[in-house]
Design an enzyme around this catalytic site. Structure first.
Site, short mmCIF file in Angstrom:
data_model
loop_
_atom_site.label_atom_id
_atom_site.label_comp_id
_atom_site.label_asym_id
_atom_site.label_seq_id
_atom_site.Cartn_x
_atom_site.Cartn_y
_atom_site.Cartn_z
N GLY A 1 35.97 19.38 17.21
CA GLY A 1 37.26 20.08 17.08
C GLY A 1 37.07 21.55 17.36
O GLY A 1 35.94 22.06 17.38
N GLN B 1 39.29 30.48 16.53
CA GLN B 1 37.82 30.50 16.67
C GLN B 1 37.39 31.11 18.00
O GLN B 1 36.23 31.49 18.14
CB GLN B 1 37.24 29.09 16.55
CG GLN B 1 37.35 28.50 15.14
CD GLN B 1 36.77 27.11 15.08
OE1 GLN B 1 37.44 26.14 15.41
NE2 GLN B 1 35.53 27.01 14.67
N CYS C 1 30.88 23.59 10.98
CA CYS C 1 31.88 24.43 11.65
C CYS C 1 31.17 25.21 12.75
O CYS C 1 30.09 25.78 12.51
CB CYS C 1 32.52 25.39 10.64
SG CYS C 1 33.78 26.45 11.38
N HIS D 1 40.58 20.15 8.83
CA HIS D 1 39.65 21.28 9.00
C HIS D 1 40.22 22.26 10.05
O HIS D 1 40.22 23.47 9.84
CB HIS D 1 38.28 20.72 9.43
CG HIS D 1 37.25 21.74 9.76
ND1 HIS D 1 36.07 21.87 9.06
CD2 HIS D 1 37.18 22.67 10.76
CE1 HIS D 1 35.34 22.83 9.60
NE2 HIS D 1 35.99 23.34 10.64
N GLU D 2 40.72 21.71 11.17
CA GLU D 2 41.24 22.57 12.25
C GLU D 2 42.53 23.25 11.84
O GLU D 2 42.77 24.42 12.18
CB GLU D 2 41.43 21.76 13.54
CG GLU D 2 40.18 21.10 14.10
CD GLU D 2 38.98 22.02 14.21
OE1 GLU D 2 39.17 23.24 14.42
OE2 GLU D 2 37.84 21.54 14.04
#
Ligand code: K1U
Ligand code: ZN
Length: 173
Positions: free
Chosen positions: A46, A51, A95, A137-138
Site C-alpha cells: 500500500g 507518503q 510502513c 493503515h492507508e
C-alpha cells in the site's frame, strides 16, 4: 511513470490531514500511476499520497502477495469508512515511511469503504483479512496517523529515535 521519493518519519507532512480531491485530472492520474510504481518497487502492499509528499486523499494498494498470482492494483480517491466489524484482527504491520520496524496493531477485521475511482465513478466494497488491515493503515495516513501511534509511548519513542538516526545517516550519504 516515475518513482517518487517516500518520506521517512519523522516528517511534518506525515502528521497532516490530507485534502479531499475535487476532480480527476491528468495530474491525479499521473500521481496514481507513480504511486503504484513506487509501491511495487519498494516493495509494499500500500501507499498513501502524503507518503510521497502530496497532500491529496488518494491511496493505492495491492495485497496480492503470492508469486505468480495476478496483481490487483487499486486506486482509492476520497475513501470513507461506511462500516466496521465488531470482530477485530491483529496483524504485524510495517510502513514504508518507517523502514524495517514492525509491530502488532489491532483493528476491525472487516471494513466497508466507499471511494471514487479514476473514472470518476463511486465504488463501495467490503474488505477483509490483509486488505482490511491495509486499507485502514492507508486511510490513517490520510488523517496524519501512523501505525506507531497505536503503540505504547516508550516503544513509539524508541522507533522514532531509530528513524531520526537513520535519516541523519542517509543525509550524510
Ligand atoms: O503504507 C505503507 O507504508 C505501506 C505498508 C502497508 C501495510 C503493511 C502491513 C500492514 C498494513 C499496511 C507496506 O506495504 S510495508 C511492506 C510490506 O508490508 C510488504 C512488503 C513486501 C511484501 C509484502 C509486504
Ligand atoms: Zn504506512
Amino acid at each position: 511513470m516515475a518513482l517518487r521519493n517516500i518520506l521517512i518519519h519523522p516528517d511534518p507532512r506525515l502528521k497532516k490531514v490530507a485534502t479531499p480531491v475535487a476532480s480527476v485530472t491528468d495530474d491525479l492520474r499521473r500521481l496514481a500511476d507513480d504511486m503504484l510504481e513506487t509501491m511495487y518497487h519498494a516493495p509494499g502492499i500500500g501507499l498513501a499520497a502524503p507518503q510521497v509528499g502530496v497532500m491529496d486523499r488518494v491511496l493505492v494498494m495491492d495485497c496480492v502477495k503470492d508469486e505468480g498470482a495476478r496483481p490487483d492494483p487499486m486506486v482509492l480517491i476520497n475513501p470513507k469508512v461506511l462500516w466496521t466489524s465488531e470482530a477485530r484482527n491483529v496483524y504485524e504491520e510495517g510502513c514504508l515511511s518507517i523502514p524495517e520496524q514492525y509491530a502488532e496493531v489491532e483493528r476491525p477485521a472487516e471494513v466497508e469503504v466507499e471511494w471514487m475511482e479514476l473514472d470518476g465513478k463511486t465504488r463501495r466494497e467490503k474488505f477483509d483479512a490483509l486488505w482490511a488491515t491495509c486499507v485502514q493503515h492507508e486511510m490513517d495516513h490520510l488523517d496524519g496517523k501512523l501505525f506507531i501511534d497505536y503503540l505504547r509511548p516508550l516503544k513509539r519513542q524508541m522507533i522514532t529515535r531509530k528513524m531520526q538516526k537513520l535519516k541523519r545517516e542517509m543525509a550524510r550519504g
